[in-house]
Structures are given as structure tokens and as C-alpha cells.
Design a protein around this motif. Structure first.
Motif, PDB file in Angstrom:
ATOM      1  N   ALA A  85      -1.236  -1.603  -6.040  1.00 50.89           N
ATOM      2  CA  ALA A  85      -0.276  -2.597  -5.547  1.00 50.89           C
ATOM      3  C   ALA A  85       0.968  -2.615  -6.434  1.00 50.89           C
ATOM      4  CB  ALA A  85      -0.918  -3.972  -5.497  1.00 50.89           C
ATOM      5  N   ALA A  86       0.768  -2.504  -7.744  1.00 52.80           N
ATOM      6  CA  ALA A  86       1.916  -2.467  -8.657  1.00 52.80           C
ATOM      7  C   ALA A  86       2.704  -1.171  -8.476  1.00 52.80           C
ATOM      8  CB  ALA A  86       1.441  -2.601 -10.095  1.00 52.80           C
ATOM      9  N   ALA A  87       2.004  -0.065  -8.252  1.00 62.69           N
ATOM     10  CA  ALA A  87       2.678   1.223  -8.073  1.00 62.69           C
ATOM     11  C   ALA A  87       3.465   1.266  -6.771  1.00 62.69           C
ATOM     12  CB  ALA A  87       1.667   2.361  -8.108  1.00 62.69           C
ATOM     13  N   SER A  88       3.028   0.534  -5.760  1.00 59.74           N
ATOM     14  CA  SER A  88       3.762   0.541  -4.493  1.00 59.74           C
ATOM     15  C   SER A  88       5.114  -0.141  -4.626  1.00 59.74           C
ATOM     16  CB  SER A  88       2.934  -0.124  -3.395  1.00 59.74           C
ATOM     17  OG  SER A  88       2.791  -1.501  -3.658  1.00 59.74           O
ATOM     18  N   ALA A  89       5.298  -0.940  -5.671  1.00 61.53           N
ATOM     19  CA  ALA A  89       6.584  -1.598  -5.896  1.00 61.53           C
ATOM     20  C   ALA A  89       7.573  -0.677  -6.619  1.00 61.53           C
ATOM     21  CB  ALA A  89       6.382  -2.870  -6.709  1.00 61.53           C
ATOM     22  N   LEU A  90       7.100   0.474  -7.118  1.00 58.70           N
ATOM     23  CA  LEU A  90       7.993   1.408  -7.798  1.00 58.70           C
ATOM     24  C   LEU A  90       8.941   2.057  -6.803  1.00 58.70           C
ATOM     25  CD1 LEU A  90       5.476   3.293 -10.121  1.00 58.70           C
ATOM     26  CD2 LEU A  90       7.189   1.618 -10.816  1.00 58.70           C
ATOM     27  N   PRO A  91      10.179   2.323  -7.208  1.00 57.30           N
ATOM     28  CA  PRO A  91      11.087   3.047  -6.313  1.00 57.30           C
ATOM     29  C   PRO A  91      10.673   4.510  -6.239  1.00 57.30           C
ATOM     30  CG  PRO A  91      12.145   2.637  -8.411  1.00 57.30           C
ATOM     31  CD  PRO A  91      10.817   1.940  -8.457  1.00 57.30           C
ATOM     32  N   LEU A  92      10.359   4.975  -5.048  1.00 54.58           N
ATOM     33  CA  LEU A  92       9.919   6.358  -4.855  1.00 54.58           C
ATOM     34  C   LEU A  92      11.106   7.192  -4.390  1.00 54.58           C
ATOM     35  CD1 LEU A  92       6.536   5.676  -3.043  1.00 54.58           C
ATOM     36  CD2 LEU A  92       6.935   6.035  -5.475  1.00 54.58           C
ATOM     37  N   LYS A  93      11.799   7.820  -5.340  1.00 57.95           N
ATOM     38  CA  LYS A  93      12.976   8.636  -5.015  1.00 57.95           C
ATOM     39  C   LYS A  93      12.532  10.067  -4.784  1.00 57.95           C
ATOM     40  CE  LYS A  93      16.089   5.820  -7.723  1.00 57.95           C
ATOM     41  NZ  LYS A  93      17.046   5.783  -8.816  1.00 57.95           N
ATOM     42  N   GLU A  94      12.790  10.576  -3.617  1.00 60.92           N
ATOM     43  CA  GLU A  94      12.364  11.924  -3.262  1.00 60.92           C
ATOM     44  C   GLU A  94      13.228  12.998  -3.902  1.00 60.92           C
ATOM     45  OE1 GLU A  94       9.645  12.880  -1.686  1.00 60.92           O
ATOM     46  OE2 GLU A  94       9.010  10.815  -1.422  1.00 60.92           O
ATOM     47  N   ASP A  95      14.392  12.644  -4.463  1.00 55.24           N
ATOM     48  CA  ASP A  95      15.235  13.669  -5.070  1.00 55.24           C
ATOM     49  C   ASP A  95      14.724  14.085  -6.455  1.00 55.24           C
ATOM     50  OD1 ASP A  95      15.863  11.138  -5.973  1.00 55.24           O
ATOM     51  OD2 ASP A  95      17.980  11.575  -6.272  1.00 55.24           O
ATOM     52  N   HIS A  96      13.812  13.321  -7.059  1.00 55.28           N
ATOM     53  CA  HIS A  96      13.179  13.660  -8.333  1.00 55.28           C
ATOM     54  C   HIS A  96      11.668  13.576  -8.167  1.00 55.28           C
ATOM     55  CE1 HIS A  96      17.013  13.614 -10.363  1.00 55.28           C
ATOM     56  NE2 HIS A  96      17.263  12.413  -9.876  1.00 55.28           N
ATOM     57  N   MET A 111       0.835  -1.171   0.000  1.00 54.94           N
ATOM     58  CA  MET A 111       0.000   0.000   0.000  1.00 54.94           C
ATOM     59  C   MET A 111       0.887   1.245   0.000  1.00 54.94           C
ATOM     60  SD  MET A 111      -2.929   0.855   2.695  1.00 54.94           S
ATOM     61  CE  MET A 111      -4.254   1.869   2.241  1.00 54.94           C
ATOM     62  N   LEU A 112       0.438   2.250  -0.729  1.00 56.41           N
ATOM     63  CA  LEU A 112       1.194   3.495  -0.789  1.00 56.41           C
ATOM     64  C   LEU A 112       1.036   4.284   0.505  1.00 56.41           C
ATOM     65  CD1 LEU A 112       0.228   4.696  -4.362  1.00 56.41           C
ATOM     66  CD2 LEU A 112       2.468   3.934  -3.628  1.00 56.41           C
ATOM     67  N   PRO A 113       2.116   4.879   1.005  1.00 58.35           N
ATOM     68  CA  PRO A 113       1.969   5.735   2.182  1.00 58.35           C
ATOM     69  C   PRO A 113       1.135   6.965   1.846  1.00 58.35           C
ATOM     70  CG  PRO A 113       4.240   5.712   1.403  1.00 58.35           C
ATOM     71  CD  PRO A 113       3.484   4.734   0.578  1.00 58.35           C
ATOM     72  N   ALA A 114       0.531   7.573   2.855  1.00 60.75           N
ATOM     73  CA  ALA A 114      -0.372   8.706   2.637  1.00 60.75           C
ATOM     74  C   ALA A 114       0.313   9.862   1.923  1.00 60.75           C
ATOM     75  CB  ALA A 114      -0.947   9.167   3.970  1.00 60.75           C
ATOM     76  N   SER A 115       1.588  10.078   2.183  1.00 64.88           N
ATOM     77  CA  SER A 115       2.299  11.188   1.534  1.00 64.88           C
ATOM     78  C   SER A 115       2.554  10.920   0.049  1.00 64.88           C
ATOM     79  CB  SER A 115       3.630  11.441   2.236  1.00 64.88           C
ATOM     80  OG  SER A 115       4.474  10.323   2.111  1.00 64.88           O
ATOM     81  N   HIS A 149       6.994  16.009  -3.519  1.00 65.74           N
ATOM     82  CA  HIS A 149       6.975  14.584  -3.195  1.00 65.74           C
ATOM     83  C   HIS A 149       6.592  13.781  -4.430  1.00 65.74           C
ATOM     84  CE1 HIS A 149       7.236  15.337   1.100  1.00 65.74           C
ATOM     85  NE2 HIS A 149       6.252  16.228   0.985  1.00 65.74           N
ATOM     86  N   VAL A 150       6.877  12.490  -4.399  1.00 70.58           N
ATOM     87  CA  VAL A 150       6.383  11.573  -5.414  1.00 70.58           C
ATOM     88  C   VAL A 150       4.970  11.182  -5.010  1.00 70.58           C
ATOM     89  CG1 VAL A 150       6.700   9.329  -6.492  1.00 70.58           C
ATOM     90  CG2 VAL A 150       8.691  10.699  -5.897  1.00 70.58           C
ATOM     91  N   ARG A 151       3.982  11.473  -5.874  1.00 72.04           N
ATOM     92  CA  ARG A 151       2.591  11.138  -5.574  1.00 72.04           C
ATOM     93  C   ARG A 151       1.996  10.388  -6.755  1.00 72.04           C
ATOM     94  NH1 ARG A 151      -0.261  16.596  -3.917  1.00 72.04           N
ATOM     95  NH2 ARG A 151       0.438  17.091  -6.022  1.00 72.04           N
ATOM     96  N   ILE A 152       1.210   9.351  -6.460  1.00 70.67           N
ATOM     97  CA  ILE A 152       0.647   8.484  -7.485  1.00 70.67           C
ATOM     98  C   ILE A 152      -0.851   8.316  -7.240  1.00 70.67           C
ATOM     99  CG2 ILE A 152       0.709   6.162  -8.476  1.00 70.67           C
ATOM    100  CD1 ILE A 152       3.636   6.010  -7.585  1.00 70.67           C
ATOM    101  N   SER A 153      -1.628   8.288  -8.342  1.00 78.83           N
ATOM    102  CA  SER A 153      -3.055   8.038  -8.262  1.00 78.83           C
ATOM    103  C   SER A 153      -3.443   7.072  -9.375  1.00 78.83           C
ATOM    104  CB  SER A 153      -3.836   9.334  -8.400  1.00 78.83           C
ATOM    105  OG  SER A 153      -5.218   9.080  -8.293  1.00 78.83           O
ATOM    106  N   CYS A 154      -4.443   6.240  -9.124  1.00 82.11           N
ATOM    107  CA  CYS A 154      -4.950   5.291 -10.104  1.00 82.11           C
ATOM    108  C   CYS A 154      -6.432   5.553 -10.327  1.00 82.11           C
ATOM    109  CB  CYS A 154      -4.750   3.856  -9.624  1.00 82.11           C
ATOM    110  SG  CYS A 154      -3.041   3.454  -9.291  1.00 82.11           S
TER     111      CYS A 154
END
Length: 85
Positions: free
Chosen positions: A68-79, A1-5, A41-46
Motif C-alpha cells: 500500500a505504501a509502495a503504490s503511493a510512490l510515483p512510478l515514472k516509466e522513463d527511469h 494496489m499496484l497494477p500487474a505490470s 518497467h518499474v516493478r516492486i515486490s515486498c
């Protein structure tokens, strides 16, 4: 699951990604990406429309699988970026 941020929730933010972001089509989905993210921040919506299925149960199932697939993505805060699937 994606974190709230990492969740893109506000309707205005989703509209901004659709209108000003870059779009990529695949046979299975369309992905919109807006870089850099205004939030920093890196933010994702489906989103699953009625083209996927008329039944809400099936659309929600598709959205859960996409998240669920998006939660496996590397969430790099520098980009930071906003992504809409």
C-alpha cells in the motif's frame, strides 16, 4: 494496489535484484534497487521473512502495508527500476 505490470513476481527476477542490485539498510527494512530494469518497467515486490514474525498472518499483513505504501510512490516509466522491500 499496484497494477500487474508494476509487480515483481518471478523468483528469478527477485534473486537477480538481491544479487546484483544496490542495497540500503534502515532500522525497519532493507531495500534493494536494480537500475535499469531488464523489463523496461518499474516493478516492486515486498517480502517479509520470519524475522518479522513467525506467524504467516502477521507477515502477510506487513506485506500488504508495504505494498500500500509502495503504490503511493510515483512510478515514472522513463527511469525503469526493480525494487525489493
Amino acid at each position: 494496489m499496484l497494477p500487474a505490470s508494476s509487480r515483481l513476481r518471478a523468483s528469478a527476477d527477485i534473486q537477480r535484484v538481491i544479487q546484483t542490485g544496490k542495497r540500503a539498510h534502515t532500522p525497519f527494512a532493507t531495500v534493494y534497487i536494480l537500475t535499469p530494469s531488464p523489463s523496461g518497467h518499474v516493478r516492486i515486490s515486498c517480502v517479509a521473512g520470519k524475522k518479522v514474525d513467525n506467524r504467516a498472518v502477521m507477515r502477510h499483513r506487513v506485506q500488504r502495508k508495504l505494498r500500500a505504501a509502495a503504490s503511493a510512490l510515483p512510478l515514472k516509466e522513463d527511469h525503469p527500476y526493480d525494487m525489493l522491500i
